[in-house]
Design a protein around this motif. Sequence first.
Motif, PDB file in Angstrom:
ATOM      1  N   LEU A 142       4.056  -3.574  -2.297  1.00 28.95           N
ATOM      2  CA  LEU A 142       5.305  -3.314  -1.529  1.00 28.95           C
ATOM      3  C   LEU A 142       5.458  -4.315  -0.326  1.00 28.95           C
ATOM      4  CD1 LEU A 142       4.592  -0.447  -2.987  1.00 28.95           C
ATOM      5  CD2 LEU A 142       5.459   0.642  -1.235  1.00 28.95           C
ATOM      6  N   GLY A 143       6.544  -4.776  -0.517  1.00 33.03           N
ATOM      7  CA  GLY A 143       6.714  -6.080   0.511  1.00 33.03           C
ATOM      8  C   GLY A 143       8.308  -6.201   1.108  1.00 33.03           C
ATOM      9  N   ARG A 186      12.182   3.503   3.539  1.00 29.46           N
ATOM     10  CA  ARG A 186      10.855   3.884   4.573  1.00 29.46           C
ATOM     11  C   ARG A 186      10.047   5.171   4.054  1.00 29.46           C
ATOM     12  NH1 ARG A 186       8.586   2.333   9.068  1.00 29.46           N
ATOM     13  NH2 ARG A 186       7.451   3.913  10.330  1.00 29.46           N
ATOM     14  N   PRO A 187      10.735   6.048   3.752  1.00 29.75           N
ATOM     15  CA  PRO A 187       9.933   7.244   3.107  1.00 29.75           C
ATOM     16  C   PRO A 187       8.882   6.900   1.808  1.00 29.75           C
ATOM     17  CG  PRO A 187      12.189   8.045   3.408  1.00 29.75           C
ATOM     18  CD  PRO A 187      12.237   6.558   3.659  1.00 29.75           C
ATOM     19  N   ARG A 188       9.536   6.053   0.964  1.00 30.40           N
ATOM     20  CA  ARG A 188       8.572   5.601  -0.073  1.00 30.40           C
ATOM     21  C   ARG A 188       7.498   4.782   0.696  1.00 30.40           C
ATOM     22  NH1 ARG A 188       5.419   4.829  -4.227  1.00 30.40           N
ATOM     23  NH2 ARG A 188       5.557   2.932  -5.334  1.00 30.40           N
ATOM     24  N   LEU A 189       7.806   3.883   1.431  1.00 31.92           N
ATOM     25  CA  LEU A 189       6.822   3.209   2.151  1.00 31.92           C
ATOM     26  C   LEU A 189       5.761   4.054   2.746  1.00 31.92           C
ATOM     27  CD1 LEU A 189       5.337   0.351   3.099  1.00 31.92           C
ATOM     28  CD2 LEU A 189       7.180   0.239   4.841  1.00 31.92           C
ATOM     29  N   LEU A 190       6.162   5.013   3.328  1.00 28.27           N
ATOM     30  CA  LEU A 190       5.244   5.878   4.229  1.00 28.27           C
ATOM     31  C   LEU A 190       4.550   6.784   3.326  1.00 28.27           C
ATOM     32  CD1 LEU A 190       7.516   7.207   6.993  1.00 28.27           C
ATOM     33  CD2 LEU A 190       5.565   5.635   7.237  1.00 28.27           C
ATOM     34  N   VAL A 201       3.054   5.543   0.756  1.00 25.90           N
ATOM     35  CA  VAL A 201       1.970   4.649   0.239  1.00 25.90           C
ATOM     36  C   VAL A 201       1.191   4.120   1.457  1.00 25.90           C
ATOM     37  CG1 VAL A 201       1.295   2.269  -0.767  1.00 25.90           C
ATOM     38  CG2 VAL A 201       3.082   3.607  -1.564  1.00 25.90           C
ATOM     39  N   ASN A 202       1.659   4.042   2.650  1.00 21.82           N
ATOM     40  CA  ASN A 202       1.099   3.532   3.722  1.00 21.82           C
ATOM     41  C   ASN A 202       1.734   4.148   4.823  1.00 21.82           C
ATOM     42  OD1 ASN A 202       0.009   2.172   5.748  1.00 21.82           O
ATOM     43  ND2 ASN A 202       0.651   0.192   5.196  1.00 21.82           N
ATOM     44  N   MET A 225      -4.280  -0.278  -1.076  1.00 20.33           N
ATOM     45  CA  MET A 225      -4.882  -1.203  -0.221  1.00 20.33           C
ATOM     46  C   MET A 225      -3.759  -1.702   0.873  1.00 20.33           C
ATOM     47  SD  MET A 225      -7.598  -3.960  -1.735  1.00 20.33           S
ATOM     48  CE  MET A 225      -8.331  -3.954  -0.064  1.00 20.33           C
ATOM     49  N   THR A 226      -4.494  -1.719   2.216  1.00 21.95           N
ATOM     50  CA  THR A 226      -3.281  -2.422   3.036  1.00 21.95           C
ATOM     51  C   THR A 226      -3.972  -3.468   3.872  1.00 21.95           C
ATOM     52  OG1 THR A 226      -3.973  -0.770   4.933  1.00 21.95           O
ATOM     53  CG2 THR A 226      -2.157   0.020   3.297  1.00 21.95           C
ATOM     54  N   GLU A 227      -3.497  -4.217   4.625  1.00 27.41           N
ATOM     55  CA  GLU A 227      -3.806  -5.121   5.679  1.00 27.41           C
ATOM     56  C   GLU A 227      -4.128  -6.551   4.859  1.00 27.41           C
ATOM     57  OE1 GLU A 227      -3.922  -4.153   8.621  1.00 27.41           O
ATOM     58  OE2 GLU A 227      -3.855  -2.253   7.869  1.00 27.41           O
TER      59      GLU A 227
END
Length: 209
Positions: free
Chosen positions: A7-8, A42-46, A48-49, A65-67
């Motif tokens: 996701l980017g 944004r809801p989709r991103l939240l 996941v992260n 994984m994040t970071e």
Amino acid sequence: MKKPLLLGCAGCGSIIVECGFNLAGIAYDYEEVDYSDDSPTRPRLLQVNPVGQVPSLVLPDGKVMTETLAILHWIQDQNPAASLIPPPGDASRTDFYRWAVFLIAAVYPTWTYGDDGKKWVKGDEAAGKALRESTDEHRKKLLKQLEGACGAPHFLGKRFSAIDLYLAAMSHWRPGAKWWSEEAPKMKSAAEAAESKPEVAAILRRDFK
Ligand SMILES: N[C@@H](CCC(=O)N[C@@H](CS)C(=O)NCC(=O)O)C(=O)O
């Protein structure tokens, strides 16, 4: 075989990870998201992260994984021939750890808190502007410190590494290419050396025309 899903957003830190995937020859799926508060994705991103940041990566087994730096380590593990991180025993490994962490722990947050300063000061426009200005100035100091440690042709000297990917992406962000050329010429050269790699150019030319 299932691919990792990234996701980017165009021109964001996720491009550092995209360059890493390309250099390691690892195929990935991509989902464009907008992290802004009022964005429909944004809801989709939240989901996941919870921090609402990109890059966010869903691994083939469903783990998240994040970071950027953690993801780059994962990529290096998938393909040890990828030259993202100096191997154990390499003389430049200690410098890699120091400056890669400096980039993500000290430099990167200056954009995080400055990009939309008012978000961190209860919507106060004037305070937000002041926060942006002070973090922009602080970043310049940090970048100058990094410039003092920068080798040639790559940040670590002879060895290319993921640090050069950070420089390639970040040199397109505030304070911009002109500042880098004038105030951080060694890092600008290292960024350009990274950008001259086809795997990196493909991503950066796509997002920074
Ligand atoms: N420490 C994170 C920082 C990621 C980051 O700050 N990404 C920015 C885009 S370049 C972002 O998502 N900003 C939105 C926010 O922080 O709310 C990393 O290295 O991946």
